[in-house]
Design an enzyme around this catalytic site. Structure first.
Site, short mmCIF file in Angstrom:
data_model
loop_
_atom_site.label_atom_id
_atom_site.label_comp_id
_atom_site.label_asym_id
_atom_site.label_seq_id
_atom_site.Cartn_x
_atom_site.Cartn_y
_atom_site.Cartn_z
N GLU A 291 52.57 136.14 57.61
CA GLU A 291 52.73 136.93 56.38
C GLU A 291 51.59 136.60 55.43
O GLU A 291 51.18 135.46 55.30
CB GLU A 291 54.07 136.57 55.71
CG GLU A 291 54.38 137.44 54.49
CD GLU A 291 55.69 137.07 53.79
OE1 GLU A 291 56.18 135.95 54.00
OE2 GLU A 291 56.22 137.91 53.04
N CYS B 204 59.48 138.21 56.71
CA CYS B 204 60.05 137.09 55.95
C CYS B 204 61.48 137.33 55.44
O CYS B 204 62.42 137.25 56.21
CB CYS B 204 59.11 136.72 54.81
SG CYS B 204 59.40 135.02 54.20
N LYS C 12 57.73 145.49 53.99
CA LYS C 12 58.87 144.60 53.71
C LYS C 12 59.93 145.37 52.94
O LYS C 12 59.65 145.95 51.88
CB LYS C 12 58.36 143.42 52.89
CG LYS C 12 59.34 142.26 52.77
CD LYS C 12 58.61 141.08 52.06
CE LYS C 12 59.40 139.79 52.13
NZ LYS C 12 58.59 138.66 51.59
#
Lengths: 276, 276
Positions: free
Chosen positions: B44, B155, B114
């Site tokens: 990331e 994440c 995300k």
């Protein structure tokens, strides 16, 4: 509602004798109460070896079960809640893996019938097919107590994150798992799944296993445990018979959810978990 | 479809210099290919420190991103797939945390933005609010490759079991997680969540973190890892910069699902995971 209570988890050595198992369970409930427990949790199939033939042999109808009568009396006399692990229960011609939940007066306040049946076949390691004898329950179970709503699932149910999310969305802050993982799945999966369910849903989890009895055909992993909403281990048993205790403060649920707002951050505009 | 391939996970030491980060990523892709990797995974924010101000400063439009051009060229020259971790990406006046996926020709075959923004506030330990600068993506992402369908999340997305179930139901057998857990959440949650997602969905999971750089404001945990569908650890990095490799045999997915038929045993008559 009261925010603090003491949990006791009875990691019983289950043997191939129903009466002995009942005596043991009653005695452990009494000892838990002497040590100031408010809620006592028994393991899966606490009155019966984990074996399809034994399930049929040991099964009782809920209405006239001597096991349930004994647990009810123990709960009432000790004045504790009891999540009574599970027993093989018959209704009509059906056999269930059933967890009865008792309040401090010995009244039944909830019943969870295992809703995912455990069928595993790892060649040369372990084979078990619950669906040979058991019928699955059809209900997501939560019960109200003086402390909080408590969710209850049984063993293989814990492998389904859907069920934990649903209990959490219904308001459960503590989830009880009577469960008997074995020596193949236990070491690799038991702790990880229990901690992950707690971390994902930010709830307390109490998992109660029988002690490890090498004399039975199915050997339970043991390792009963209590985990907090951050995933921290509050108490953990080994493989032997013992009672473990954990002091629960429910404000930890709100604290963790404020610090890391997982439930608020779910993208229910994109996906959702539905109950049918 | 080919059933076997080699994964490389580049645990890069990300620094506060975009060009250095790009050079490092390109070099690690080249080294991975020399070691016969088929799919290379970057962490990331591999071109940018994990910091809201830096996200704005380092951001690029997808169309003319020098980072993406360099990665595309590296993928093509080395003939490898690249799950390009993530970068701060702008579109119009919006800023996203975006993972571009490249095929062996350097063509973009997928993009995950995300979809859960990381807002954490643990007093005196860690505070970070992605939603101050970032906009969330709105899409469950899977891409087709010559091996299998691959799911990609970033994440904090990994904290939502719903998303993993949806990718699995869409057919993903490998899920990539570029992620930068920190020194508070990493030690308690990172491995447990990665293994639980693999165990629940019986898929391979590859998680790619930056190396631990104590010189940045947000210190990544490291511990990039590859886990198989039984939850076994195939490869794991420490805290330093390194490339880890894992040889994947997709038949393991079918094997585990036959031994323990979790996906078949879901009670979709009682609950279901829906995508809207």
């Amino acid at each position: 509602m009261k925010n603090q209570f003491r949990l006791a988890v009875c990691q019983m050595m289950v043997v191939d004798n129903k009466d002995s198992n009942i005596v043991k369970a009653v005695s452990m409930i009494g000892n838990s109460a002497k040590n100031k427990a408010d809620i006592v949790v028994l393991p899966e199939m606490f009155n019966c070896p984990y074996d399809n033939f034994k399930f049929m042999e040991y099964a009782e109808r809920g209405e006239d079960s001597k096991t349930l009568k004994a647990i009810s009396k123990a709960a009432r006399e000790s004045g504790v809640y009891v999540i009574a692990g599970s027993i093989p229960e018959t209704e009509g011609d059906k056999l269930y893996n059933s967890s009865f939940i008792f309040d401090r007066n010995g009244e039944i306040i909830g019943l969870h019938r295992k809703m995912h049946l455990f069928d595993i076949n790892i060649p040369e390691k372990i084979t078990f097919k619950e669906s040979d004898t058991l019928t699955a329950g059809n209900q997501v179970t939560t019960v109200d107590t003086e402390f909080c709503k408590i969710g209850v699932v049984i063993c293989y149910d814990m492998r389904f994150p859907e069920l934990f999310r649903l209990m959490t969305l219904k308001g459960a802050k503590l989830i009880g798992i009577p469960g008997a993982f074995n020596m193949i799945t236990g070491p690799v999966h038991w702790k990880t799944l229990i901690r992950a369910r707690a971390i994902d849903n930010q709830v307390f989890i109490v998992a109660a296993s029988p002690a490890r009895n090498e004399g039975l055909s199915y050997v339970a992993y043991g390792n009963s445990m209590v985990v907090d909403p951050w995933g921290d281990m509050l108490a953990r048993a080994g493989e032997k018979e013992e009672i473990i205790y954990a002091d629960i403060n429910l404000s930890r649920v709100d604290e963790v959810r404020n610090e890391l707002p997982l439930l608020k951050n779910r993208r229910t505009d994109i996906y959702d978990m539905i109950e049918k």
